[in-house]
Every structure is written in structure tokens, then in C-alpha cells.
Write a protein that holds these residues in place. Structure first.
Motif, short mmCIF file in Angstrom:
data_model
loop_
_atom_site.label_atom_id
_atom_site.label_comp_id
_atom_site.label_asym_id
_atom_site.label_seq_id
_atom_site.Cartn_x
_atom_site.Cartn_y
_atom_site.Cartn_z
N UNK A 1 0.82 -1.21 0.00
CA UNK A 1 0.00 0.00 0.00
C UNK A 1 0.86 1.27 0.00
N UNK A 2 0.51 2.19 -0.88
CA UNK A 2 1.23 3.45 -0.99
C UNK A 2 0.41 4.63 -0.49
N UNK A 3 -0.92 4.45 -0.47
CA UNK A 3 -1.80 5.48 0.08
C UNK A 3 -2.92 4.79 0.85
N UNK A 4 -3.61 5.56 1.66
CA UNK A 4 -4.82 5.09 2.32
C UNK A 4 -6.00 5.83 1.71
N UNK A 5 -7.08 5.09 1.44
CA UNK A 5 -8.27 5.74 0.90
C UNK A 5 -9.51 5.24 1.60
N UNK A 6 -10.59 6.02 1.48
CA UNK A 6 -11.85 5.68 2.13
C UNK A 6 -13.01 5.99 1.19
N UNK A 7 -14.17 5.50 1.56
CA UNK A 7 -15.37 5.64 0.74
C UNK A 7 -16.44 6.39 1.52
N UNK B 1 -3.52 1.22 -3.30
CA UNK B 1 -4.28 1.90 -2.26
C UNK B 1 -4.77 0.92 -1.21
N UNK B 2 -4.85 1.38 0.01
CA UNK B 2 -5.37 0.57 1.12
C UNK B 2 -6.70 1.15 1.59
N UNK B 3 -7.76 0.37 1.46
CA UNK B 3 -9.09 0.79 1.91
C UNK B 3 -9.15 0.73 3.43
N UNK B 4 -9.48 1.86 4.08
CA UNK B 4 -9.43 1.88 5.54
C UNK B 4 -10.77 2.20 6.20
N UNK B 5 -11.66 2.96 5.54
CA UNK B 5 -12.89 3.36 6.21
C UNK B 5 -14.01 3.59 5.20
N UNK C 1 -13.24 12.78 6.57
CA UNK C 1 -12.75 14.06 6.04
C UNK C 1 -11.65 14.66 6.91
N UNK C 2 -11.72 14.45 8.23
CA UNK C 2 -10.77 15.06 9.15
C UNK C 2 -9.63 14.13 9.55
N UNK C 3 -9.56 12.97 8.96
CA UNK C 3 -8.49 12.01 9.25
C UNK C 3 -7.31 12.33 8.33
N UNK C 4 -6.23 12.84 8.89
CA UNK C 4 -5.08 13.26 8.09
C UNK C 4 -4.29 12.11 7.48
N UNK C 5 -4.57 10.88 7.91
CA UNK C 5 -3.85 9.73 7.34
C UNK C 5 -4.46 9.26 6.03
N UNK C 6 -5.64 9.78 5.69
CA UNK C 6 -6.35 9.38 4.46
C UNK C 6 -6.05 10.39 3.36
N UNK C 7 -5.57 9.90 2.21
CA UNK C 7 -5.22 10.79 1.11
C UNK C 7 -6.29 10.91 0.05
N UNK C 8 -7.16 9.90 -0.10
CA UNK C 8 -8.10 9.85 -1.21
C UNK C 8 -9.47 9.41 -0.72
N UNK C 9 -10.50 10.06 -1.26
CA UNK C 9 -11.88 9.67 -0.97
C UNK C 9 -12.57 9.26 -2.27
N UNK C 10 -13.28 8.14 -2.22
CA UNK C 10 -14.07 7.65 -3.34
C UNK C 10 -15.54 7.81 -3.03
N UNK C 11 -16.35 8.05 -4.07
CA UNK C 11 -17.79 8.09 -3.87
C UNK C 11 -18.54 7.56 -5.09
N UNK C 12 -19.65 6.90 -4.82
CA UNK C 12 -20.66 6.63 -5.84
C UNK C 12 -22.02 6.98 -5.25
N UNK C 13 -22.02 8.05 -4.48
CA UNK C 13 -23.26 8.54 -3.87
C UNK C 13 -24.22 9.05 -4.93
#
Length: 382
Positions: A47-53, A73-77, A106-118
Motif C-alpha cells: 500500500x502506498x496510500x490510504x483511501x476511504x469511501x 491503495x489501502x481501503x481503511x474506512x 474528512x478530518x483524518x489526516x492519514x487518508x489521502x483519497x476519498x471515493x464516492x458513488x453517492x
């Protein structure tokens, strides 16, 4: 037939374009399909980045997660308001942390990328919140549904220097389309003159949530599925400036959904080529996939035709490419190829580059689809 059924269900759960599943349908399919092999996250890339959905209203999110995971990417949340959609997502990714408020992501500084299909109409404002919190952003298409939102997204992106990307899966996640890009770049058909993009889709009415039929929420047929084709027009012609020559939209066969559109087409003119696009919701139930998507790329020394999802007279698999030039006529099965988008996007996040897609390309493709939608003539057939 059983293999076809499994492939259809797997694609529905992992991001096949055009399939929007209601919460109850997703839950039912998940419960009844123990033999479906949903692709696992690739683990041979550290994993090179952490991302969340945030937001999982469209099943495209599964393909998006897989693409970024393949790229390192590593899915974390995950955060979603709908309990049943969330339960299905967590079943596929049991390692993911469930949070009770999007602010936790949004406020977690360890997360670099956010994904959405809202819900489509809410994606732009989520992206703005993500960028203002120092996050890069990857949205399902359409990533933006109004010109007003586009202007605001452009302003915030310029100020924050964050990446606002859109998953144009008909290009990024189709191996034949990726191969076509390589062939065009190598000069296999000379200089590109025109693209013709066809985006037919199957309705599957019973599987659709209510928002799918509300133009104010899905953005309109050209804004939605037409955005794929605008992206491909710009990419294959190499145009950096373009305008909508004409466009038309209509609801010609679904009066029970007055805020829906089932047909649209448009003509584009760029500084390096022209394009014609047709999108519709008329794929018959007899087809073995969600749509016979095709792209023809005309060059000065040949042409390429891509049959994205099926080759109806010859084979049921997708990623089919036909090349015709002054040297040969050739069929290329691209199913063994790789998909580079996820890795390129992660590279861009780490290195602050634009290898997956330039920001201006992303915005211009969106702008073209939004303008074509807004200024389209209404089609009424008798």
C-alpha cells in the motif's frame, strides 16, 4: 448459461457501467450468490496510500475500490447512510472500518483519497468538502451534474491543488479501449479525424432506486452516460478545446417516469477532431450483458472499432478490438491486458503528477456533457 449469469452478477456488484441497484436488490443478490467470485484486492503491491469511501448508492463503487487497490491503495474506512448498502459493502471488504459520520473520514489526516458513488447530484459538493480537507477525490460518473457546481469545483481545485478525478470506466476499465489508446498513440491509424461513441444501456427498471429516475438527481442522460463518450472523444482526438455543435434529448418510451430521459445524442467539434455520440436506455432483455457499447475511431490511415462488452455475432466476452489500416485487417482479444488507471492515479497522488488524466481534461469532458445536456433540443416522437 450459468457462467454468463455469474459474470453478469459479478459485474453488477463490481462496477459494470449502467447498473444501479436498489438496496434490497443488492442485499438479495449478495445473499443468494455464494458462488460469485468478486475480485479480491491485489495484495502483491505494498500500500502506498490510504483511501476511504463516502457514499455507495451505485454499484460502480466496487470497481472503483478494486482499481485503486490494484494500484497500491489501502481501503481503511467507509461511511454510508443506508444500512443495507453498507452491510453489503462490509461483507465484501470486512477489513474496512465503519464510521458514523463523514467528518471522521474528512478530518483524518492519514487518508489521502476519498471515493464516492453517492447520489450523483451530491457528488460535487462532497468533492469540494474533500478538497478543502486536503484530500484527493475520485467520483463515479457523472462527477458533477450542473455547470454551477462545475464552476465551484474548478475554483476550489485551483485553490487547494487537490486532484478531482472522475472514474470514466468505459475507458479506464475496458481493456480494449486502453489498447486502442496505445495503438492510436503509436500511429496505427494515422491522425484521428472522428470518434463515434455508442452507449446503449439496459433499463432493469425493478433494480433501480427512485433517484435514478429523477433528472434533478442523476443529471440527465447526456450528463450521466454521455460523459463517458465526451471523455473518449477528447482522449482519442487529443483535443484540448472543444464545443457542442448540437444535441438532443428525449423520453420517448417511458412516460411512467416523467423526469427521466431514455435517448440522447450530440455532435462535438474539437481543435483536433470531431465526434458523434449516442446514448440510450433501449438495450433489449435478450442481450447477455448491460449494453452493446461500441466505439469507432476514424483515422487518416485506418480505423479501430471497439466492441466493449460483447461481440454479438462471434463471442460473449468483452474487450474486443478490430484494427483496419493500410497493412492489415486484424482482430485483437484484449482480455489478457492490464488496466493501468488505478496505479496511475495512486502515482499522481503520491507524486502530484497528472499521468492518469489531466485535471483540465476531466473538467472539459464534464463541461461538454453538461452544456450538451443543458442546451439540448427536446425530442418528441409521435
Amino acid at each position: 448459461m450459468e457462467n454468463n449469469r455469474r459474470n453478469f452478477l459479478k459485474n453488477s456488484l463490481t462496477g459494470a457501467a449502467g447498473i444501479v441497484l436498489s438496496p434490497s436488490i443488492i442485499q438479495d443478490i449478495s445473499a443468494k450468490s455464494t458462488q460469485i467470485e468478486v475480485p479480491n484486492i491485489i495484495k502483491n503491491i505494498a500500500p502506498r496510500i490510504k483511501f476511504s469511501v463516502i457514499g455507495i448508492n451505485h454499484s460502480h463503487i466496487y470497481g472503483m475500490v478494486e482499481a485503486v487497490s490494484r494500484g497500491g491503495g489501502e481501503l481503511v474506512a467507509v461511511y454510508a447512510k443506508e444500512a443495507d448498502l453498507l452491510a453489503n459493502f462490509v461483507k465484501k471488504y470486512p477489513q474496512v472500518k465503519q464510521v458514523k459520520d463523514e467528518k471522521e473520514i474528512l478530518e483524518d489526516n492519514s487518508i489521502q483519497l476519498i471515493l464516492t458513488s453517492g447520489i450523483a447530484s451530491k457528488r460535487a459538493q462532497l468533492g469540494i468538502r474533500a478538497m478543502k480537507n486536503g484530500k484527493d477525490f475520485l467520483s463515479d460518473k457523472p462527477g458533477i451534474t450542473t455547470l454551477e457546481d462545475l464552476a465551484e469545483v474548478r475554483k476550489v481545485q485551483k485553490a487547494t491543488k487537490r486532484i478531482y478525478s472522475i472514474m470514466f470506466s468505459e475507458r479506464f476499465e475496458n481493456k480494449a479501449t486502453v489498447r486502442a489508446g496505445e495503438l492510436v498513440k503509436a500511429g496505427a491509424i494515422g491522425k484521428v479525424v472522428q470518434t463515434i461513441g455508442m452507449g446503449p444501456h439496459k433499463m432493469n427498471t425493478k433494480s433501480r432506486p427512485e433517484w435514478f429516475f429523477d433528472k434533478n438527481k442523476f443529471g440527465g442522460i447526456i450528463t450521466d452516460i454521455g460523459s463517458h463518450q465526451c471523455d473518449q472523444f477528447l482522449f482519442f482526438t487529443g483535443s484540448t478545446k472543444a464545443e457542442v455543435v448540437s444535441s438532443q434529448i428525449g423520453n420517448v418510451n417511458h412516460p411512467e417516469f416523467p423526469l427521466f430521459e431514455d435517448f440522447g445524442d450530440l455532435m462535438l467539434r474539437g481543435d483536433k477532431g470531431t465526434g458523434y455520440i449516442r446514448v440510450d436506455w433501449f438495450t433489449p432483455d435478450g442481450l447477455k450483458t448491460w449494453g452493446d457499447g461500441r466505439l469507432t475511431i476514424l483515422g487518416t490511415e485506418g480505423y479501430i472499432e471497439i466492441r466493449k462488452n460483447i461481440d454479438i455475432a462471434n463471442r460473449d466476452n468483452g474487450s474486443n478490438l478490430y484494427l483496419v489500416n493500410n497493412k492489415e485487417t486484424k482482430y485483437i482479444d484484449c482480455n489478457g491486458d492490464t488496466l493501468p488507471f488505478g496505479g496511475q492515479l495512486v502515482d499522481d497522488i503520491v507524486n502530484r503528477t497528472e499521468t492518469a488524466m489531466t485535471q483540465e481534461h476531466c473538467f472539459l469532458a464534464t463541461e461538454l456533457s453538461l452544456k450538451a445536456q443543458k442546451f439540448a433540443k427536446k425530442l418528441a416522437l409521435k
